[in-house]
Design an enzyme around this catalytic site. Structure first.
Site, PDB file in Angstrom:
ATOM      1  N   ASP A 154       0.868  -1.181   0.000  1.00 40.97           N
ATOM      2  CA  ASP A 154       0.000   0.000   0.000  1.00 40.97           C
ATOM      3  C   ASP A 154       0.900   1.225   0.000  1.00 40.97           C
ATOM      4  O   ASP A 154       1.733   1.388   0.896  1.00 40.97           O
ATOM      5  CB  ASP A 154      -0.870  -0.030   1.269  1.00 40.97           C
ATOM      6  CG  ASP A 154      -2.239   0.551   1.057  1.00 40.97           C
ATOM      7  OD1 ASP A 154      -2.309   1.646   0.472  1.00 40.97           O
ATOM      8  OD2 ASP A 154      -3.235  -0.068   1.482  1.00 40.97           O
ATOM      9  N   ASP A 157      -3.092   4.738  -2.364  1.00 39.78           N
ATOM     10  CA  ASP A 157      -4.115   5.347  -1.532  1.00 39.78           C
ATOM     11  C   ASP A 157      -4.505   6.732  -2.066  1.00 39.78           C
ATOM     12  O   ASP A 157      -3.625   7.550  -2.372  1.00 39.78           O
ATOM     13  CB  ASP A 157      -3.539   5.477  -0.111  1.00 39.78           C
ATOM     14  CG  ASP A 157      -4.568   5.876   0.911  1.00 39.78           C
ATOM     15  OD1 ASP A 157      -5.493   5.073   1.146  1.00 39.78           O
ATOM     16  OD2 ASP A 157      -4.450   6.971   1.495  1.00 39.78           O
ATOM     17  N   GLU A 168      -6.622   4.051  -5.860  1.00 40.88           N
ATOM     18  CA  GLU A 168      -7.886   4.306  -5.188  1.00 40.88           C
ATOM     19  C   GLU A 168      -8.316   5.691  -5.609  1.00 40.88           C
ATOM     20  O   GLU A 168      -7.630   6.675  -5.345  1.00 40.88           O
ATOM     21  CB  GLU A 168      -7.723   4.262  -3.672  1.00 40.88           C
ATOM     22  CG  GLU A 168      -9.077   4.350  -2.986  1.00 40.88           C
ATOM     23  CD  GLU A 168      -9.004   4.847  -1.546  1.00 40.88           C
ATOM     24  OE1 GLU A 168      -9.995   4.730  -0.839  1.00 40.88           O
ATOM     25  OE2 GLU A 168      -7.956   5.387  -1.145  1.00 40.88           O
ATOM     26  N   ASP A 216     -12.702  -0.387   4.133  1.00 38.73           N
ATOM     27  CA  ASP A 216     -13.312   0.922   4.368  1.00 38.73           C
ATOM     28  C   ASP A 216     -14.833   0.909   4.371  1.00 38.73           C
ATOM     29  O   ASP A 216     -15.455   1.967   4.438  1.00 38.73           O
ATOM     30  CB  ASP A 216     -12.855   1.911   3.280  1.00 38.73           C
ATOM     31  CG  ASP A 216     -11.443   2.411   3.517  1.00 38.73           C
ATOM     32  OD1 ASP A 216     -10.981   2.374   4.678  1.00 38.73           O
ATOM     33  OD2 ASP A 216     -10.803   2.832   2.551  1.00 38.73           O
TER      34      ASP A 216
HETATM   35  C1  NOJ Z   1      -8.222   5.540   2.042  1.00 39.73           C
HETATM   36  C2  NOJ Z   1      -7.921   4.338   2.883  1.00 39.73           C
HETATM   37  O1  NOJ Z   1      -8.449   3.205   2.262  1.00 39.73           O
HETATM   38  C3  NOJ Z   1      -8.505   4.609   4.246  1.00 39.73           C
HETATM   39  O2  NOJ Z   1      -8.500   3.465   5.063  1.00 39.73           O
HETATM   40  C4  NOJ Z   1      -7.734   5.741   4.858  1.00 39.73           C
HETATM   41  O3  NOJ Z   1      -8.325   6.114   6.079  1.00 39.73           O
HETATM   42  C5  NOJ Z   1      -7.710   6.959   3.941  1.00 39.73           C
HETATM   43  N1  NOJ Z   1      -7.486   6.636   2.569  1.00 39.73           N
HETATM   44  C6  NOJ Z   1      -6.626   7.896   4.350  1.00 39.73           C
HETATM   45  O4  NOJ Z   1      -5.377   7.347   4.035  1.00 39.73           O
END
Ligand code: NOJ
Length: 529
Positions: free
Chosen positions: A101, A198, A239, A312
């Site tokens: 990640d 991310d 993402e 998430d």
């Molecule tokens: C997206 C991540 O998937 C999430 O878990 C995180 O809190 C936020 N980005 C901030 O990095």
């Protein structure tokens, strides 16, 4: 003509590991890297050939590792850099890939860069973050409240799209671009095979359009990270809450040195008005959304990231399926709906044995910063009972609870008291019980992944939607070099389905052997012609 690189990526089946909750081997109640190594053979047996490992770097854990204090070192509770090197080597021995990640948008406020940056307005790190005398706009942090925080030490405001302890890096500073390039190279040199990136859309802010994502430099930044020869071979998934195909086309495509693929979240959003409130949508809407993205991706030769669950969101089966009496049927139907499509499957830990949402009566049993903050906010406008119900539905802790490997002590996750309360249904829903059951979700997943692996038509074939808009089912075909598969997934209601074919059913979740006839709720048939 499908390129070799594209074929390689389409052969990936990626399993997402949330390391804190996966498997504890040193008895401290927290999962660790050795715990991942211990389960590699299990994952191999499932049919997985890659792991996306959620952040395992040094971190104060305000956002469970998405607040990184050192990009080149491992969190003490998880182990050491040597453990990660061993993980890579054990994975490569098994012909598996490791996807790390990468969190490029922000660091922890405990990162050395930020510690230096906040000290004065003229030090080598002073422009590593966005500092201003006044908040520049009314942007809100994703975890509630303003995205601007005043820092006493520096006497200025800084931007944080997430918690105040997660300051946004200033990508307009070329030194920051270089730093993150170096981080990418560091891990590639260690042997990792790719990155999940991310909130990559947020690394370029669009100040003019007053948006904290998809700014004018995003394209250049992605290129700077992944378009370089040194890293051209790796797999990257961004993402991104990209709303339209043009944005996706602009930012993904291996040939142009972009990301290999992007997560597209429309199908997750369709079941909820916010992630905490259910909308009366059905799987028909999910079908329409994913079928549309299949077609668009196919037309543009892009890779569709196929997923239902992640760390998430509440569990998809609880949001859009049936997590009660028809849990097995529903879990297997969702697997057939997603994992026989063209693209790269992502499976989130526990999904492969039908884990659902967990239920807890008190906010004290939650850990996640987003859940805890939003609970306080909800309580300003509703009773604690109403607020906790919403949290139970949408909390990120649903998928983050310790894995239920067995019905035994601590769900087989750890010998010690786990870092957070176990899943409320772990005695009923756990891997061991599932594998011993006639109706095993795990076995169905294993069969689906085998069909995928062994058939070019499923890996590379064209997708065609057969269902009509009004039908309560998802019927599609996959065709490649004259070979065709038909996949029939019936949703909630019993229904008559008739499909003309001389093919044979090779997998079904109700033991079906005749293609046309009455389909029961969530019944699936996979037909090979
Ligand atoms: C997206 C991540 O998937 C999430 O878990 C995180 O809190 C936020 N980005 C901030 O990095």
């Amino acid at each position: 003509m499908i390129s070799e690189q594209y074929k390689k990526f389409l052969s990936y089946v990626i399993y997402q590991v949330y390391p804190r909750s996966f498997n504890d081997t040193n008895g401290d109640g927290i999962g660790d890297i050795n715990g991942v190594i211990e389960k590699l053979d299990y994952l191999k047996e499932l049919g997985v050939n890659a792991i996306w490992l959620c952040p395992c770097y040094k971190s104060p854990n305000d956002d469970n590792g998405y607040d990184i204090a050192d990009y080149r070192d491992i969190m003490d509770e998880f182990g050491t850099l040597d453990d990660v090197k061993r993980l890579i080597s054990e994975m490569h021995k098994r012909d598996m890939k490791l996807i790390m990640d990468l969190v490029p948008n922000h660091t922890s406020s405990e990162h050395e860069w930020f510690k230096q940056s906040r000290m004065s307005k003229d030090n080598p790190y002073s422009d590593y973050y966005y500092w201003f005398d006044e908040p520049q706009n009314d942007w809100q942090s994703c975890f509630c409240g303003s995205a601007w925080e005043y820092d006493e030490q520096r006497g200025q405001y800084y931007l944080h799209s997430y918690a105040p302890s997660q300051p946004d890096l200033n990508w307009e500073n070329p030194k920051v671009v270089k730093e993150i390039q170096d981080v990418v190279d560091f891990w590639v040199d260690l042997g990792v095979d790719g990155f999940r990136c991310d909130v990559i859309d947020q690394i370029s802010k669009d100040w003019e359009r007053n948006s904290n994502c998809f700014g004018p430099q995003l394209h250049d930044h992605i290129h700077a990270l992944f378009g370089r020869d040194k890293v051209r071979h790796i797999f990257t998934v961004g993402e991104c809450w990209a709303g339209d195909i043009d944005e996706i086309v602009r930012h993904s495509a291996y040939e142009r040195g972009e990301l290999s693929t992007l997560f597209q979240f429309d199908h997750l959003a369709c079941g909820c008005t916010t992630k905490f409130r259910k909308k009366p949508e059905s799987l028909k809407s999910v079908r329409d959304i994913i079928a549309n993205w299949q077609t668009l991706n196919q037309e543009r030769d892009l890779i569709h990231a196929l997923f239902t669950d992640n760390h998430d969101n509440g569990r998809f089966i609880s949001r859009m399926g049936n997590d009660g009496e028809l849990r097995y049927e529903s879990a297997t139907c969702l697997a057939a709906m997603f994992y026989l499509l063209r693209g790269v499957p992502f499976i989130y830990q526990g999904q492969e044995f039908g884990l659902t949402n967990s239920h807890h009566d008190s906010i004290d049993e939650f850990d996640d910063i987003e859940s805890v903050n939003i609970y306080k906010y909800f309580c300003e406008n509703m009773t604690p009972e109403e607020a906790i119900e919403k949290i139970n539905f949408g909390s990120r802790d649903n998928p983050r609870r310790p894995m239920s490997w067995t019905a035994g002590k601590n769900g087989g996750f750890s010998d010690a008291e786990p870092w957070m309360p176990l899943h409320s249904r772990y005695k009923e829903i756990n891997l061991e019980t599932d594998r011993n059951s006639e109706k095993s979700v795990f076995k169905f997943y294993r069969d689906i992944l085998k069909i995928r692996r062994e058939n070019d038509a499923i890996l590379y074939g064209d997708f065609e939607l057969v269902s009509k808009k009004e039908d309560g089912n998802f019927i599609f075909t996959r065709t490649y070099e004259g070979k065709r598969f038909i996949v029939i997934c019936n949703f909630e209601e019993e229904a008559e389905i008739s499909v003309e074919t001389n093919g044979k059913i090779i997998l079904s979740n109700y033991g079906r052997d005749i293609v046309s006839g009455t389909y029961r709720p969530y019944e699936v048939a996979i037909i090979e012609e």
